[in-house]
Enzyme design. Structure first.
Site, PDB file in Angstrom:
ATOM      1  N   ASP A  13       1.187  -1.149   0.147  1.00 47.41           N
ATOM      2  CA  ASP A  13      -0.424   0.115   0.263  1.00 47.41           C
ATOM      3  C   ASP A  13       1.104   1.342   0.071  1.00 47.41           C
ATOM      4  OD1 ASP A  13      -1.675   2.072   0.548  1.00 47.41           O
ATOM      5  OD2 ASP A  13      -2.889   1.512   2.076  1.00 47.41           O
ATOM      6  N   ASP A 108      -3.759   2.269  -5.601  1.00 44.08           N
ATOM      7  CA  ASP A 108      -2.442   2.563  -4.971  1.00 44.08           C
ATOM      8  C   ASP A 108      -1.778   1.752  -3.860  1.00 44.08           C
ATOM      9  OD1 ASP A 108      -4.089   3.229  -2.927  1.00 44.08           O
ATOM     10  OD2 ASP A 108      -2.740   4.753  -1.739  1.00 44.08           O
ATOM     11  N   GLU A 109      -3.151  -0.048  -4.016  1.00 45.69           N
ATOM     12  CA  GLU A 109      -3.201  -0.657  -3.109  1.00 45.69           C
ATOM     13  C   GLU A 109      -3.390  -2.064  -3.627  1.00 45.69           C
ATOM     14  OE1 GLU A 109      -5.569   0.438  -0.460  1.00 45.69           O
ATOM     15  OE2 GLU A 109      -5.431  -0.982   0.753  1.00 45.69           O
TER      16      GLU A 109
HETATM   17 MG   LIG Z   1      -2.197   3.594   0.044  1.00 45.14          MG
END
Ligand SMILES: [Mg+2]
Length: 417
Positions: A13, A108-109
């Site tokens: 993340d 983003d993960e």
């Molecule tokens: Mg993040």
């Protein structure tokens, strides 16, 4: 089973991604409270806040006005999705080199299945360190990594290690790792469920794991058994690499002033349904599940969904269901509406379904696709629905007048299949 040879799931993340991306290209902003999203004084919400800004209690999803009150000296920057997407693509490329089994959970993960490890924690740890180094060197960003034998525990481990951390939970230690944590640490337990659990005297995941599963039905309904397992650190769900087709298509809109009038809500939902339908047609998809999202003036956000009897491409059909769902929610909450969203999921390629349609429906589809191509010239909100009128099947709206010309132009004929 021994410690070695267990499956390894890695959760990665990026830390405060949008804010960190801005600092990356403007290093002079490093160390300052930074907020990405909306203009000061505007009605937008915070998309991302740097850790310096979070110290003031600022969180993503919070109205920008509130963030300004909490930290007037913060730097506010507009969202630059094109730039973030470029960085995210590089992030994905790095993850893709680590494993063929990567499931992207958001921009983003992601979680990755690394295959069984021969030696815990050394092997998984080395992979995590290598990933963090590559992201730092090649992207100039920091990523937090959680590693465990399943996705839920890996995700919770990453959440606890944030920012810029790395955490490994050893096989067999899952339940002990989760036990002292508050119930809302578990993905899928929101503030509402957490509040109900606290009322019932359950504060930690360890306590949650102790109560009989049937007892949890009151809070989680059919999910009770699954939640009970997750609280014990048991999560057999595989990592599913994404297919190229999107999982859902939808649009939402925040209004300049809150809508109190049902007819305004209806009009907005028709527009959103039409935009969603147009987007599906453009991508050659049909959708079978209609979801509606409503955010009220107090920021309560609720949603509801319904499965259609057969897949749809028609904005009017979608709008009919969306209106029904939204009015149910409006009747329950009785508040002015700040945001509306319409989303279609259960998507299948149009090509697979064409043979299921009768010629009349197929003809409507062809006409809509023709109108979609003209839409830029018809004006932004003038979709096929408006032109084909409110009924279903044969056009009754203004399109009736231009149909002959359109049919010639796009060779739409009755027997086209
Ligand atoms: Mg993040």
């Amino acid at each position: 089973m021994g410690v070695d040879g267990q499956r390894v799931v890695l959760h990665a993340d990026l830390d405060a991604f949008f804010a960190a991306a801005e600092v990356r290209r403007r290093p002079e902003l490093a160390g300052r409270p930074l907020i990405v999203g909306g203009r000061p004084g505007g009605r937008g919400v915070v998309s991302s806040a740097s850790y310096e800004a979070r110290r003031y209690g600022i969180r993503s999803g919070m109205p920008v006005v509130q963030a300004e009150r909490l930290c007037p000296q913060a730097v506010f920057l507009p969202v630059d999705f094109a730039y973030y997407r470029r960085l995210a693509a590089q992030f994905r490329a790095i993850l893709g080199e680590l494993s063929a089994l990567v499931e992207h959970l958001s921009i983003d993960e992601a979680c990755l299945e690394l295959g069984p490890a021969a030696r815990w924690p050394d092997e998984p740890l080395a992979v995590g360190q290598r990933l963090r180094r590559r992201v730092r060197v090649e992207l100039g960003l920091s990523v937090t990594v959680g590693i465990a034998t399943n996705r839920t525990v890996a995700k919770v481990a990453a959440d606890l290690a944030k920012p810029d951390g790395l955490s490994v939970v050893l096989p067999g230690r899952e339940a002990a790792f989760l036990a002292p944590l508050p119930v809302e640490s578990l993905p899928g337990i929101g503030p509402k469920a957490a509040r109900r659990l606290r009322e019932l005297g359950v504060r930690t995941l360890g306590q949650l794991a102790q109560v009989p599963p049937y007892w949890l039905c009151m809070v989680f309904g059919r999910r009770a058994e699954e939640v009970h397992h997750l609280a014990q650190g048991i999560d057999p769900r595989p990592v599913v690499p994404e297919e190229r087709a999107p999982k859902s298509v939808g649009h939402e809109r925040t209004f300049h002033r809150d809508l109190a009038d049902r007819s305004e809500v209806a009009r907005a939902l028709r527009e959103l349904s039409e935009k969603t339908a147009r987007e599906m047609r453009r991508q050659g998809l049909l959708g079978q599940v209609v979801s509606v999202k409503v955010r009220f003036d107090d920021f309560t956000t609720v949603g509801r969904q319904r499965r259609l009897l057969r897949p749809a491409f028609d904005g009017r059909e979608i709008a009919e269901v969306a209106l029904g769902l939204a009015f149910e929610l409006l009747a329950e909450w009785r508040r002015p509406v700040r945001l509306l969203g319409v989303r279609m999921s259960g998507l299948t390629p149009l090509a697979v379904q064409l043979s299921l349609f009768d010629p009349k429906v197929l003809r409507t589809l062809r006409l809509m696709q023709a109108l979609d191509r003209l839409a830029p010239r018809l004006g932004p909100e003038d979709g096929a629905s408006r032109w084909l009128g409110a009924g279903s099947g044969y056009p009754v709206g203004p399109a009736r007048l231009v149909l002959p010309a359109l049919e010639r132009r796009y060779d739409v004929t009755e027997d086209e299949r």
